[in-house]
Design a protein around this motif. Structure first.
Motif, PDB file in Angstrom:
ATOM      1  N   ILE A   1       0.801  -1.091   0.101  1.00  0.00           N
ATOM      2  CA  ILE A   1      -0.009   0.101   0.117  1.00  0.00           C
ATOM      3  C   ILE A   1       0.926   1.263   0.119  1.00  0.00           C
ATOM      4  N   ALA A   2       2.080   1.176  -0.371  1.00  0.00           N
ATOM      5  CA  ALA A   2       3.073   2.224  -0.111  1.00  0.00           C
ATOM      6  C   ALA A   2       2.484   3.331  -1.295  1.00  0.00           C
ATOM      7  N   GLN A   3       1.966   2.982  -2.342  1.00  0.00           N
ATOM      8  CA  GLN A   3       1.828   3.926  -3.452  1.00  0.00           C
ATOM      9  C   GLN A   3       0.477   4.696  -3.185  1.00  0.00           C
ATOM     10  N   GLN A   4      -0.278   4.075  -2.024  1.00  0.00           N
ATOM     11  CA  GLN A   4      -1.522   4.695  -1.687  1.00  0.00           C
ATOM     12  C   GLN A   4      -1.429   5.937  -0.608  1.00  0.00           C
ATOM     13  N   VAL A   5      -0.260   6.064  -0.202  1.00  0.00           N
ATOM     14  CA  VAL A   5       0.022   7.022   0.754  1.00  0.00           C
ATOM     15  C   VAL A   5      -0.217   8.541   0.175  1.00  0.00           C
ATOM     16  N   PRO A   6      -1.003   9.367   1.049  1.00  0.00           N
ATOM     17  CA  PRO A   6      -1.262  10.434   0.312  1.00  0.00           C
ATOM     18  C   PRO A   6       0.056  11.453   0.312  1.00  0.00           C
ATOM     19  N   PRO A   7       0.230  12.446  -0.486  1.00  0.00           N
ATOM     20  CA  PRO A   7       1.300  13.204  -0.643  1.00  0.00           C
ATOM     21  C   PRO A   7       1.552  14.056   0.786  1.00  0.00           C
ATOM     22  N   ARG A   8       0.445  14.421   1.114  1.00  0.00           N
ATOM     23  CA  ARG A   8       0.626  15.280   2.586  1.00  0.00           C
ATOM     24  C   ARG A   8       1.083  14.283   3.575  1.00  0.00           C
ATOM     25  N   CYS A   9       0.754  13.182   3.820  1.00  0.00           N
ATOM     26  CA  CYS A   9       1.281  12.476   4.564  1.00  0.00           C
ATOM     27  C   CYS A   9       2.925  12.031   4.511  1.00  0.00           C
ATOM     28  N   GLN A  10       3.215  11.850   3.220  1.00  0.00           N
ATOM     29  CA  GLN A  10       4.603  11.747   2.910  1.00  0.00           C
ATOM     30  C   GLN A  10       5.498  13.155   3.195  1.00  0.00           C
ATOM     31  N   PHE A  11       4.903  14.101   2.912  1.00  0.00           N
ATOM     32  CA  PHE A  11       5.685  15.271   3.280  1.00  0.00           C
ATOM     33  C   PHE A  11       5.735  15.568   4.747  1.00  0.00           C
ATOM     34  N   ILE A  12       4.666  15.310   5.705  1.00  0.00           N
ATOM     35  CA  ILE A  12       4.504  15.574   7.140  1.00  0.00           C
ATOM     36  C   ILE A  12       5.799  14.346   7.758  1.00  0.00           C
ATOM     37  N   ARG A  13       5.948  13.295   7.144  1.00  0.00           N
ATOM     38  CA  ARG A  13       7.029  12.215   7.531  1.00  0.00           C
ATOM     39  C   ARG A  13       8.162  12.720   7.262  1.00  0.00           C
ATOM     40  N   VAL A  14       8.441  13.303   6.200  1.00  0.00           N
ATOM     41  CA  VAL A  14       9.882  13.951   5.712  1.00  0.00           C
ATOM     42  C   VAL A  14      10.041  15.051   6.522  1.00  0.00           C
ATOM     43  N   ILE A  15       9.271  15.945   6.893  1.00  0.00           N
ATOM     44  CA  ILE A  15       9.599  17.187   7.875  1.00  0.00           C
ATOM     45  C   ILE A  15       9.752  16.905   9.182  1.00  0.00           C
ATOM     46  N   CYS A  16       9.175  15.814   9.745  1.00  0.00           N
ATOM     47  CA  CYS A  16       9.387  15.118  11.219  1.00  0.00           C
ATOM     48  C   CYS A  16      10.580  14.539  11.104  1.00  0.00           C
ATOM     49  N   CYS A  17      11.004  13.691  10.367  1.00  0.00           N
ATOM     50  CA  CYS A  17      12.386  13.123  10.467  1.00  0.00           C
ATOM     51  C   CYS A  17      13.482  14.130  10.274  1.00  0.00           C
ATOM     52  N   GLU A  18      13.389  15.110   9.381  1.00  0.00           N
ATOM     53  CA  GLU A  18      14.479  16.275   9.324  1.00  0.00           C
ATOM     54  C   GLU A  18      14.424  17.130  10.628  1.00  0.00           C
ATOM     55  N   LEU A  19      13.272  17.488  10.859  1.00  0.00           N
ATOM     56  CA  LEU A  19      13.318  18.123  12.297  1.00  0.00           C
ATOM     57  C   LEU A  19      14.241  17.343  13.365  1.00  0.00           C
ATOM     58  N   ALA A  20      13.868  15.989  13.565  1.00  0.00           N
ATOM     59  CA  ALA A  20      14.375  15.455  14.657  1.00  0.00           C
ATOM     60  C   ALA A  20      15.852  15.097  14.186  1.00  0.00           C
ATOM     61  N   ARG A  21      16.327  14.865  12.989  1.00  0.00           N
ATOM     62  CA  ARG A  21      17.672  14.863  12.723  1.00  0.00           C
ATOM     63  C   ARG A  21      18.272  16.018  13.137  1.00  0.00           C
ATOM     64  N   ALA A  22      17.905  17.216  12.822  1.00  0.00           N
ATOM     65  CA  ALA A  22      18.444  18.255  12.661  1.00  0.00           C
ATOM     66  C   ALA A  22      18.576  18.826  14.656  1.00  0.00           C
ATOM     67  N   VAL A  23      17.646  18.583  15.181  1.00  0.00           N
ATOM     68  CA  VAL A  23      17.528  18.858  16.713  1.00  0.00           C
ATOM     69  C   VAL A  23      18.447  17.947  17.420  1.00  0.00           C
TER      70      VAL A  23
END
Length: 87
Positions: A35-57
């Motif tokens: 179901i990886a293709q069914q994930v909405p783009p907004r969800c993918q964007f939020i995941r990337v932002i959260c991971c990058e914030l955690a990495r930076a902090v």
């Protein structure tokens, strides 16, 4: 135990960036379920932002913990002492 019940356990793999482990686990489960293709783009964007914030902090905090761990301060998590031998 279902896949969604296991997510809190991935928090304990890395105390400094638990959200990145959650995202990695969820991405793997979604890929295995097909179901990886069914994930909405907004969800993918939020995941990337959260991971990058955690990495930076938490990247400077991780360096600080390892530096103090090499000097032998007590009270650090066990995994810090485990990485000490690899350095």
């Amino acid at each position: 135990m279902t896949y969604s019940q296991f997510i809190p356990y991935t928090d304990r793999l890395d105390y400094l960036a638990p959200l990145a482990n959650n995202v990695a686990y969820v991405l793997a489960v979604e890929k295995l379920m097909g179901i990886a293709q069914q994930v909405p783009p907004r969800c993918q964007f939020i995941r990337v932002i959260c991971c990058e914030l955690a990495r930076a902090v938490f990247s400077p905090a991780r360096c600080r913990l390892l530096r103090h761990g090499l000097r032998g301060h007590d009270g650090l998590p066990v995994h810090v002492y485990g990485t000490r031998e690899d350095l």
